[in-house]
Design a protein around this motif. Structure first.
Motif, PDB file in Angstrom:
ATOM      1  N   VAL A  26      23.319  29.734  -3.395  1.00 44.73           N
ATOM      2  CA  VAL A  26      24.376  28.768  -3.721  1.00 44.73           C
ATOM      3  C   VAL A  26      24.249  28.299  -5.176  1.00 44.73           C
ATOM      4  CG1 VAL A  26      25.429  26.571  -3.072  1.00 44.73           C
ATOM      5  CG2 VAL A  26      24.342  28.005  -1.309  1.00 44.73           C
ATOM      6  N   PRO A  27      25.170  28.666  -6.062  1.00 42.01           N
ATOM      7  CA  PRO A  27      25.084  28.245  -7.465  1.00 42.01           C
ATOM      8  C   PRO A  27      25.005  26.731  -7.644  1.00 42.01           C
ATOM      9  CG  PRO A  27      26.709  29.988  -7.216  1.00 42.01           C
ATOM     10  CD  PRO A  27      26.301  29.590  -5.832  1.00 42.01           C
ATOM     11  N   ALA A  67      29.440  34.176   0.196  1.00 46.77           N
ATOM     12  CA  ALA A  67      28.675  33.473  -0.834  1.00 46.77           C
ATOM     13  C   ALA A  67      28.027  34.465  -1.791  1.00 46.77           C
ATOM     14  CB  ALA A  67      27.624  32.578  -0.186  1.00 46.77           C
ATOM     15  N   ARG A  68      27.472  35.542  -1.255  1.00 40.70           N
ATOM     16  CA  ARG A  68      26.833  36.549  -2.114  1.00 40.70           C
ATOM     17  C   ARG A  68      27.873  37.278  -2.970  1.00 40.70           C
ATOM     18  NH1 ARG A  68      24.458  38.182   2.721  1.00 40.70           N
ATOM     19  NH2 ARG A  68      22.471  37.142   3.133  1.00 40.70           N
ATOM     20  N   ARG A  95      29.364  34.987  -5.798  1.00 42.19           N
ATOM     21  CA  ARG A  95      28.429  34.153  -6.554  1.00 42.19           C
ATOM     22  C   ARG A  95      28.684  34.208  -8.060  1.00 42.19           C
ATOM     23  NH1 ARG A  95      23.305  33.262  -8.619  1.00 42.19           N
ATOM     24  NH2 ARG A  95      22.224  31.521  -7.643  1.00 42.19           N
ATOM     25  N   ARG A  96      29.020  35.357  -8.572  1.00 37.98           N
ATOM     26  CA  ARG A  96      29.237  35.487 -10.018  1.00 37.98           C
ATOM     27  C   ARG A  96      30.708  35.304 -10.398  1.00 37.98           C
ATOM     28  NH1 ARG A  96      24.688  37.002 -12.450  1.00 37.98           N
ATOM     29  NH2 ARG A  96      23.088  38.105 -11.245  1.00 37.98           N
ATOM     30  N   PRO A 135      31.843  31.128  -8.517  1.00 34.43           N
ATOM     31  CA  PRO A 135      30.670  30.373  -8.082  1.00 34.43           C
ATOM     32  C   PRO A 135      31.004  29.101  -7.315  1.00 34.43           C
ATOM     33  CG  PRO A 135      30.939  30.257 -10.468  1.00 34.43           C
ATOM     34  CD  PRO A 135      31.880  31.303  -9.985  1.00 34.43           C
ATOM     35  N   ALA A 176      31.875  30.332  -3.801  1.00 36.17           N
ATOM     36  CA  ALA A 176      30.605  30.778  -3.217  1.00 36.17           C
ATOM     37  C   ALA A 176      29.761  29.587  -2.786  1.00 36.17           C
ATOM     38  CB  ALA A 176      29.842  31.639  -4.222  1.00 36.17           C
ATOM     39  N   SER A 177      29.791  28.529  -3.588  1.00 32.53           N
ATOM     40  CA  SER A 177      28.999  27.339  -3.268  1.00 32.53           C
ATOM     41  C   SER A 177      29.516  26.649  -2.014  1.00 32.53           C
ATOM     42  CB  SER A 177      29.014  26.365  -4.451  1.00 32.53           C
ATOM     43  OG  SER A 177      28.319  26.904  -5.547  1.00 32.53           O
TER      44      SER A 177
END
Length: 302
Positions: A127-128, A247-248, A251-252, A255, A258-259
């Protein structure tokens, strides 16, 4: 001269802190972004310092003469709402790091930082938002200031509301994972009160977990709404595997999204935190059932 500097004062939690400071006639200075809506802060008599966490002169000006910093600032809500000028990396990681450094250089004595629950090593990697929070925690713990790290459980207002997928007016509820893990949802007003007490008391703890007085599973929340409204709600289940995959994968590229997925997963696999933290500060926490009942009454009136 204001000895307390509040960052995040135009947000939900920060706004509640600002109101309480003003009601108690505790002078404070709010660091606000150039285009923020500051009407409420101005009406409260708060001293405003215009600047941005990511622009060093802003925090440096705001911190002149300050003894205590309280920060709730984060980019998650604004990023999810579509803002392009903020990001978790820019605000939650780099911005908070700059604020910590500026506070230390300015001779600030106490730094109250609102972090979060569920930040296991696995979740920090996933999680960013958690990664940025953990990085700030470590900076504070290594600093010369007296750090006070506040870790609230899931907010009732956010995670029992429409933005998290609980929509009783539409007879719809999103269940994250299995939905069988009890969570001590905490009221934002209680966390706001805790932050003020931690900022002003003589000998605050270095870390404090804040939870509500009753732990409910996601399914129990929906059960309570169904009972109050007398109607069934359709439950849409997002499996743990889908939350983790999303989430994976994001993530980039996204974010902030994803969080949200990762936080939802952490809530479904996390451990319960009780209300002892609030009660040690003399605060009797609001139960999640009261928030649920209020939501049901509001829906019934429409």
């Amino acid at each position: 001269m204001s000895e307390i500097v509040l960052c995040g004062a135009t947000g939900d939690l920060g706004g509640r802190i600002a109101v309480r400071l003003a009601e108690r006639r505790i002078p404070f200075r709010a660091l606000v972004r150039p285009h923020s809506d500051t009407a409420v802060l101005r009406a409260s008599g708060a001293e405003l310092s215009v600047g941005d966490l990511t622009d060093p002169p802003g925090p440096e000006r705001a911190l002149a003469g300050a003894r205590t910093v309280v920060t709730t600032a984060n980019a998650l809500g604004r990023s999810m709402a579509g803002a392009r000028d903020v990001s978790i990396e820019r605000v939650d990681r780099d911005g908070n790091a700059a604020l910590v450094r500026a506070a230390e250089a300015a001779g600030v004595e106490r730094f109250v930082f609102v972090s979060g629950q569920g930040m296991t090593a696995a979740m920090v990697d996933l999680v960013p938002f958690f990664a940025a929070k953990r990085a700030t925690e470590r900076l504070l713990q290594a600093s010369s200031m007296r750090s006070v790290i506040v870790r609230p459980a899931a907010f009732q207002e956010a995670w029992l509301g429409p933005e998290s997928g609980i929509r009783p007016e539409k007879r719809l509820a999103v269940i994250y994972g299995r939905g069988r893990t009890p969570l001590p949802y905490v009221a934002e007003d209680d966390v706001a009160e805790a932050c003020i007490r931690l900022a002003t008391m003589d000998d605050p703890p270095g870390e404090l977990d804040l939870g509500g007085p009753e732990a409910l599973t996601r399914h129990e929340v929906v059960d309570a709404l169904e009972h109050a409204l007398g109607v069934p709600m359709r439950r849409i289940v997002v499996p743990r595997r889908a939350l983790a995959f999303g989430a994976r994968a994001l993530r980039r590229r996204r974010p902030e999204l994803a969080s949200i997925l990762g936080i939802a997963l952490s809530m479904d696999v996390g451990e319960e935190v009780g209300a002892e933290g609030l009660r040690t500060l003399g605060i009797e926490p609001r139960p999640a059932s009261a928030h649920i009942a209020a939501r049901a009454r509001a829906v019934a009136r429409t």
